[in-house]
Motif scaffolding. Structure first.
Motif, PDB file in Angstrom:
ATOM      1  N   ILE A  26      26.563   2.868 -27.290  1.00 35.82           N
ATOM      2  CA  ILE A  26      27.606   3.720 -26.694  1.00 35.82           C
ATOM      3  C   ILE A  26      27.121   5.162 -26.597  1.00 35.82           C
ATOM      4  O   ILE A  26      27.364   5.840 -25.584  1.00 35.82           O
ATOM      5  CB  ILE A  26      28.924   3.608 -27.500  1.00 35.82           C
ATOM      6  N   ILE A  27      26.402   5.629 -27.620  1.00 35.25           N
ATOM      7  CA  ILE A  27      25.820   6.978 -27.557  1.00 35.25           C
ATOM      8  C   ILE A  27      24.851   7.068 -26.381  1.00 35.25           C
ATOM      9  O   ILE A  27      24.838   8.047 -25.626  1.00 35.25           O
ATOM     10  CB  ILE A  27      25.105   7.339 -28.882  1.00 35.25           C
ATOM     11  N   ASN A  28      24.000   6.038 -26.215  1.00 34.89           N
ATOM     12  CA  ASN A  28      23.061   6.024 -25.084  1.00 34.89           C
ATOM     13  C   ASN A  28      23.785   6.066 -23.751  1.00 34.89           C
ATOM     14  O   ASN A  28      23.378   6.783 -22.831  1.00 34.89           O
ATOM     15  CB  ASN A  28      22.177   4.778 -25.133  1.00 34.89           C
ATOM     16  N   ILE A  29      24.856   5.295 -23.629  1.00 34.22           N
ATOM     17  CA  ILE A  29      25.619   5.282 -22.367  1.00 34.22           C
ATOM     18  C   ILE A  29      26.211   6.653 -22.094  1.00 34.22           C
ATOM     19  O   ILE A  29      26.185   7.146 -20.960  1.00 34.22           O
ATOM     20  CB  ILE A  29      26.708   4.184 -22.403  1.00 34.22           C
ATOM     21  N   LEU A  30      26.750   7.299 -23.132  1.00 32.41           N
ATOM     22  CA  LEU A  30      27.323   8.637 -22.948  1.00 32.41           C
ATOM     23  C   LEU A  30      26.256   9.651 -22.532  1.00 32.41           C
ATOM     24  O   LEU A  30      26.503  10.521 -21.695  1.00 32.41           O
ATOM     25  CB  LEU A  30      28.017   9.098 -24.233  1.00 32.41           C
ATOM     26  N   VAL A  31      25.071   9.545 -23.104  1.00 28.71           N
ATOM     27  CA  VAL A  31      23.996  10.483 -22.758  1.00 28.71           C
ATOM     28  C   VAL A  31      23.484  10.203 -21.346  1.00 28.71           C
ATOM     29  O   VAL A  31      23.311  11.123 -20.533  1.00 28.71           O
ATOM     30  CB  VAL A  31      22.851  10.397 -23.793  1.00 28.71           C
TER      31      VAL A  31
ATOM     32  N   THR B   7      24.866   8.859 -18.779  1.00 28.52           N
ATOM     33  CA  THR B   7      25.807   9.031 -17.664  1.00 28.52           C
ATOM     34  C   THR B   7      26.204  10.485 -17.454  1.00 28.52           C
ATOM     35  O   THR B   7      27.110  10.768 -16.667  1.00 28.52           O
ATOM     36  CB  THR B   7      27.083   8.182 -17.894  1.00 28.52           C
ATOM     37  N   ARG B   8      25.546  11.425 -18.109  1.00 26.54           N
ATOM     38  CA  ARG B   8      25.822  12.845 -17.880  1.00 26.54           C
ATOM     39  C   ARG B   8      25.386  13.231 -16.472  1.00 26.54           C
ATOM     40  O   ARG B   8      24.449  12.670 -15.909  1.00 26.54           O
ATOM     41  CB  ARG B   8      25.090  13.685 -18.921  1.00 26.54           C
TER      42      ARG B   8
END
Length: 197
Positions: A35-40, A42-43
């Motif tokens: 989830i952290i990777n997805i948030l990073v 998709t910036r």
């Protein structure tokens, strides 16, 4: 005979205990990391980068692989695994597990190749680093994975006697595949012999 029975019961107990508790931290930390990777990834500043698209695809597929692979093991520890009794669910789980792991490896490889192309002195290599190429290659990897692992849908069986054909009480992926290959080879040899005479 009783020694064998006790060792099997110990193995069953420790296996179910392991399946109950070991996947939980893996699911928690794996979900958190993905989830952290997805948030990073998709910036707004990273969305246009073609390598980040490969890494985002890897993260999404890794999250799917994590849940597909570990949830059945976790449920098996509590005797709630429906893939052991349903042939269709077992086939879908195997197909999706292998497809997700296959795609994860290829997306990382393609991300590395994209970085190589972006730092190349050749203009033609640098032109490969765009969104259109990313979407084409991701689609090709998924399609080829479906083609490669599609045989699990019709060849693989979990060995549940209730879901097998009545004439085959112990069909497995290997026997079905070997029967199919031997029938094709015998038909091909008949054709060749008939053509030569």
């Amino acid at each position: 005979m009783s020694i064998n029975t006790t060792s099997i019961s110990y193995w069953t107990y420790y296996s179910s205990t392991f399946n109950r508790f070991f996947p939980i931290p893996l699911l928690i930390f794996g979900t958190f990391g993905n989830i952290i990777n997805i948030l990073v990834f998709t910036r707004k500043t990273l969305r246009k980068n073609s390598c980040v698209q490969y890494l985002l695809s890897t993260t999404i597929v890794s999250l799917l692989a994590l849940y597909i692979g570990l949830m059945s093991r976790l449920l098996n520890g509590f005797n709630l695994d429906y893939t052991s009794s349903s042939s269709i669910l077992c086939k879908i789980r195997y197909f999706l597990s292998y497809l997700c792991l296959y795609c994860t490896s290829w997306f990382i490889t393609l991300g590395c190749f994209d970085r190589f192309c972006s730092s190349s002195t050749s203009v033609s290599f640098r032109n490969l680093c765009n969104q259109k190429t990313v979407y084409k290659t991701i689609s090709m990897v998924i399609f080829s994975g479906c083609f490669i692992f599609g045989e699990t849908i019709y060849c693989f069986n979990n060995g549940n006697v209730n879901t097998l054909h009545p004439e085959r009480h112990k069909a497995t992926s290997m026997t079905l595949t070997s029967e199919y290959i031997s029938s094709i080879s015998s038909k091909a040899s008949e054709k060749i012999l008939s053509m030569s005479t």
